[in-house]
Write a protein that holds these residues in place. Sequence first.
Motif: not given
Length: 359
Positions: A27-47
Amino acid sequence: MIRLLIVMLCWLLVASVHAEERLDYPARSDGGEATALVVHGALDPIHVRPLLEAFHRRHPGIALTYRNLGTLTLHRRFLEHPEEADVLLSSAMPWHYRLANDGHARPLDTATADAWPARARWRRELFAFTFEPVVMVVRRELVERYGRPESHADLLALLERHADALRGRVVTYDPARSGAGYTYAIAESRLSPRYWDLVAALGEADAALADTTGEMLSGLSEGRYWVGYNLLGSYARAVVEADPALAMVIPDDYALVTRRLALMPRGAPHPETARRFLDFLIGEAGQRVIAERTALGALHPALTGPGTANALRESHGEALRPLSLGPGLLATLDDLKRQALLARWRREFARGSEGLPPP
C-alpha cells in the motif's frame, strides 16, 4: 536467442502449474486508511500482472497480494481455508461453478454486474472474464509436407492417411491427468459424432499425452512434435508469435472456448476491496487491460478490435463454442460419468494404436 526465449517461456508455463508464485503490491499512502486485498488465482503472472498493476494504480492504498496456484490446489486450499482469500480466479470451470453452486460465493451487487452478459455469469456470484479458444498448433514441417489442417475433420483425415509418418509427432492432453483435458474431452464427446474416431486416430499415430499446454508448446518448439491438439490458445499465442516455425489454428468447424471464472468467497476477509477488484475485472477499464496487454481475450460487449471476443466472433462466427456456464458443468465432476468417459477414451485410444476395427 529466439529459441531460448521460447523454451524458457514454455518452461515457465509448465512450472507455474506445480509451484506457488506470489506477487505483492504494498500500500502507498494516499491520505486514507490502508486496506488489503488477497487474490488467489490459477492464472500465470505473465497474464495477471498487467491487471494487478492497473488495479493498484487506481487504488494505491490497497496492499495487494496475489498467489498463483494450480487449479486443483486452489480449489483444495479454499475448502481448507475459506477465510484466506478475497477473490478466486480459475480456469477450472466445473470446480469453480461447484463452489458457487454450493453457496460459497458472495453476490456482487453493482451496476457493472447487472450489465454483464447473462451468458457470462451465474446469478451475480460467478463471472466469466476471459474468452480463450482451444486451438491446434502445427509446425512448418507438417504444413509443407501435408498441408495445414483447418478443422477437426482435416486433422482426422491427416492422421488416418499419414499415421505412420506422424507416429510420435502428435501431442495432446491426457484427460486422466489433466482437468482441462478432461473438460475438453467431455465437451467434444457431446459436440462431435466423429470425436471418438479422432481419439482412435490419435492412438494410431502414437500421440504423446501431456498434462499442460506448456509441455505441448515446449515439444512443438523443439521440433519433437509437428502437431498439437487442444492447446489453450491464450498460452499458445505468445509462443507461436515468437517462433516462425509454428502456426496456431482455430478450427473452422468448431472451436471450444474456455472462460476463466471469478468469485468472491462469502468468508472473504476484505469484502469491500474484493468488491472493488471484481467490479474492475469485469468493468470496461479492466477488460481493456485484458484486451490490450494480455492474450486472454476480453469479454466486455462494448470492446472491439484485437484481443476481444467480438473480434473472434467476427472472424470465426458460429464455429466458436464457449463452454456453457451452468449446471451442465457439474456433470463433469460426477465420479461415475468421469470413470465411464475415461474408460472409453482409453479404449478408443488403444483401439487406434492396435489397429482394431470399430466396435
